[in-house]
Design a protein around this motif. Structure first.
Motif, mmCIF file in Angstrom:
data_model
loop_
_atom_site.group_PDB
_atom_site.id
_atom_site.type_symbol
_atom_site.label_atom_id
_atom_site.label_comp_id
_atom_site.label_asym_id
_atom_site.label_seq_id
_atom_site.Cartn_x
_atom_site.Cartn_y
_atom_site.Cartn_z
ATOM 1 N N SER A 1 10.404 -1.436 14.001
ATOM 2 C CA SER A 1 10.480 -2.880 14.129
ATOM 3 C C SER A 1 10.351 -3.507 12.746
ATOM 4 O O SER A 1 9.891 -2.877 11.788
ATOM 5 N N GLU A 2 10.743 -4.758 12.620
ATOM 6 C CA GLU A 2 10.772 -5.415 11.315
ATOM 7 C C GLU A 2 9.411 -5.394 10.617
ATOM 8 O O GLU A 2 9.318 -5.157 9.418
ATOM 9 N N GLY A 3 8.335 -5.618 11.366
ATOM 10 C CA GLY A 3 7.015 -5.664 10.764
ATOM 11 C C GLY A 3 6.535 -4.348 10.206
ATOM 12 O O GLY A 3 5.752 -4.322 9.249
ATOM 13 N N ASN A 4 6.972 -3.224 10.763
ATOM 14 C CA ASN A 4 6.538 -1.912 10.295
ATOM 15 C C ASN A 4 7.531 -1.244 9.359
ATOM 16 O O ASN A 4 7.227 -0.206 8.763
ATOM 17 N N ARG A 5 8.712 -1.828 9.210
ATOM 18 C CA ARG A 5 9.740 -1.203 8.387
ATOM 19 C C ARG A 5 9.287 -1.051 6.935
ATOM 20 O O ARG A 5 9.393 0.023 6.344
ATOM 21 N N GLY A 6 8.748 -2.133 6.353
ATOM 22 C CA GLY A 6 8.298 -2.083 4.966
ATOM 23 C C GLY A 6 7.138 -1.126 4.754
ATOM 24 O O GLY A 6 7.178 -0.292 3.845
ATOM 25 N N PRO A 7 6.056 -1.230 5.544
ATOM 26 C CA PRO A 7 4.944 -0.299 5.384
ATOM 27 C C PRO A 7 5.336 1.171 5.545
ATOM 28 O O PRO A 7 4.890 2.021 4.772
ATOM 29 N N LEU A 8 6.176 1.494 6.532
ATOM 30 C CA LEU A 8 6.582 2.888 6.714
ATOM 31 C C LEU A 8 7.467 3.361 5.560
ATOM 32 O O LEU A 8 7.385 4.520 5.141
ATOM 33 N N ARG A 9 8.283 2.466 5.033
ATOM 34 C CA ARG A 9 9.101 2.818 3.880
ATOM 35 C C ARG A 9 8.206 3.102 2.669
ATOM 36 O O ARG A 9 8.447 4.043 1.906
ATOM 37 N N ALA A 10 7.145 2.299 2.500
ATOM 38 C CA ALA A 10 6.206 2.527 1.409
ATOM 39 C C ALA A 10 5.491 3.863 1.582
ATOM 40 O O ALA A 10 5.284 4.607 0.605
ATOM 41 N N ALA A 11 5.112 4.185 2.815
ATOM 42 C CA ALA A 11 4.428 5.454 3.077
ATOM 43 C C ALA A 11 5.346 6.638 2.790
ATOM 44 O O ALA A 11 4.911 7.664 2.264
ATOM 45 N N ALA A 12 6.631 6.503 3.128
ATOM 46 C CA ALA A 12 7.586 7.589 2.885
ATOM 47 C C ALA A 12 7.663 7.918 1.399
ATOM 48 O O ALA A 12 7.843 9.074 1.013
ATOM 49 N N LEU B 1 0.838 -1.198 0.000
ATOM 50 C CA LEU B 1 0.000 0.000 0.000
ATOM 51 C C LEU B 1 0.875 1.251 0.000
ATOM 52 O O LEU B 1 1.839 1.336 0.753
ATOM 53 N N SER B 2 0.516 2.217 -0.830
ATOM 54 C CA SER B 2 1.344 3.418 -0.947
ATOM 55 C C SER B 2 1.357 4.242 0.329
ATOM 56 O O SER B 2 2.218 5.113 0.493
ATOM 57 N N ASP B 3 0.394 4.000 1.248
ATOM 58 C CA ASP B 3 0.405 4.713 2.526
ATOM 59 C C ASP B 3 0.821 3.808 3.678
ATOM 60 O O ASP B 3 0.781 4.224 4.844
ATOM 61 N N GLY B 4 1.245 2.574 3.375
ATOM 62 C CA GLY B 4 1.661 1.664 4.430
ATOM 63 C C GLY B 4 0.554 1.323 5.406
ATOM 64 O O GLY B 4 0.816 0.896 6.535
ATOM 65 N N ASN B 5 -0.705 1.519 5.005
ATOM 66 C CA ASN B 5 -1.884 1.306 5.836
ATOM 67 C C ASN B 5 -1.956 2.264 7.023
ATOM 68 O O ASN B 5 -2.576 1.979 8.044
ATOM 69 N N LEU B 6 -1.334 3.429 6.883
ATOM 70 C CA LEU B 6 -1.509 4.476 7.888
ATOM 71 C C LEU B 6 -2.835 5.196 7.696
ATOM 72 O O LEU B 6 -3.358 5.809 8.621
ATOM 73 N N VAL B 7 -3.387 5.120 6.472
ATOM 74 C CA VAL B 7 -4.605 5.852 6.137
ATOM 75 C C VAL B 7 -5.687 4.955 5.551
ATOM 76 O O VAL B 7 -6.830 4.964 5.985
ATOM 77 N N THR B 8 -5.359 4.152 4.557
ATOM 78 C CA THR B 8 -6.368 3.539 3.716
ATOM 79 C C THR B 8 -7.282 2.568 4.431
ATOM 80 O O THR B 8 -8.417 2.370 4.027
ATOM 81 N N GLY B 9 -6.837 1.936 5.498
ATOM 82 C CA GLY B 9 -7.704 1.015 6.218
ATOM 83 C C GLY B 9 -8.758 1.704 7.058
ATOM 84 O O GLY B 9 -9.605 1.042 7.643
ATOM 85 N N GLY B 10 -8.711 3.036 7.149
ATOM 86 C CA GLY B 10 -9.680 3.769 7.949
ATOM 87 C C GLY B 10 -9.280 3.909 9.402
ATOM 88 O O GLY B 10 -9.963 4.573 10.181
ATOM 89 N N ALA B 11 -8.174 3.278 9.795
ATOM 90 C CA ALA B 11 -7.641 3.388 11.149
ATOM 91 C C ALA B 11 -6.144 3.136 11.080
ATOM 92 O O ALA B 11 -5.694 2.235 10.376
ATOM 93 N N THR B 12 -5.374 3.924 11.779
ATOM 94 C CA THR B 12 -3.931 3.725 11.822
ATOM 95 C C THR B 12 -3.595 2.664 12.869
ATOM 96 O O THR B 12 -4.053 2.751 14.012
#
Length: 283
Positions: free
Chosen positions: A201-212, A145-156
């Protein structure tokens, strides 16, 4: 096979269901992202940047908590709020939220709540997507996801919200206040998603990189409220992203409220057979 082992094996994505149900449902177009200029903290609030970098670690030490989420999107004369509530296990990086979508612009009756299970690199949703059987889950790889699921899921994701603060570059201490009856220290600053991804942490590294890479800007203004143990009681981020239907950035304010630390947070991920593998129609 454990839930975590099953999670590592799953590679299917269903990102289209998110954009259709959360962002497009409210018909948002353009917006701006508020600024967050700040300086280092003072002696009363300690070293603000250091404290904020460590806030996610304090949640892991706490183990678990209850959570409430609120996501506000606004453009022109339209403003909608998506609310959620549930629990989160910070050690296992697993959470469960019940998310309520707003009424549609035509004023139709409220939609069924969406159950969301949050896991490292993945989001599972029930009651989401036209044509999905009611007993099936939709799985989304949040790293795609281009926002790393910080936005699109409707809840961070609450832990992802905390790990954004690992990218804090500037912050100022604004004094003491209260959140839900608890004394807290209020900090305001700006985090960089690229920096947060490097320290996450390892699990959030990819999503946050995608959001950046996917957001209109990697800089995220925030207000954070920490209790005397350094745990986040409330954090409000202001994200700016580009909706696929419009080239103008959309402004989103995401608020996460954490309370009742130590509350039971048992989350069981779906079995392979419970995940929907068919096509998801846009609503």
């Amino acid at each position: 096979m454990t839930g975590r082992q099953r999670e590592r094996r799953r590679g299917r994505t269903g990102a289209a269901v998110l954009a259709a149900g959360v962002v497009s449902a409210v018909g948002l177009g353009a917006g701006g992202c508020a600024g967050g200029d700040a300086v280092a903290g003072d002696s009363r609030g300690g070293d603000a940047v250091v404290l904020l970098h460590r806030a996610a670690d304090r949640l892991v030490e706490a183990g678990s908590s209850k959570a409430r989420t609120s996501m506000e999107m606004a453009a022109g004369g339209t403003r909608v709020t998506i609310r959620g509530a549930g629990v989160y296990d910070y050690r296992e990086r697993l959470g469960r939220l019940r998310v309520l979508l707003p009424q549609d612009p035509a004023g139709a009756a409220g939609r069924r709540p969406i159950t969301e299970l949050l896991a490292p690199g993945a989001l599972f949703m029930k009651n989401r997507g036209a044509g999905v059987p009611p007993d099936k889950w939709v799985r989304v790889d949040t790293r795609t996801l281009s926002d790393g699921n910080l936005v699109t899921g409707g809840a961070t994701d609450p832990f992802a919200a905390a790990e954004v603060l690992r990218g804090t570059r500037t912050a100022t201490y604004l004094g003491r206040t209260e959140v839900a009856g608890t004394g807290v220290r209020h900090y305001r600053g700006t985090a960089d998603l690229g920096d947060a991804a490097k320290r996450a942490s390892e699990g959030n590294r990819g999503p946050l990189r995608a959001a950046a890479k996917g957001f209109a800007t990697a800089e995220v203004p925030f207000d954070a409220y920490l209790d005397d143990e350094g745990r986040i009681r409330k954090v409000r981020h202001r994200f700016s992203f580009v909706n696929g239907q419009d080239e103008n950035p959309v402004a989103v304010a995401s608020t996460t409220l954490l309370y009742d630390f130590g509350a039971p947070a048992r989350v069981r991920l779906p079995d392979d057979g419970d995940i929907y593998a068919g096509r998801i129609a846009e609503e």
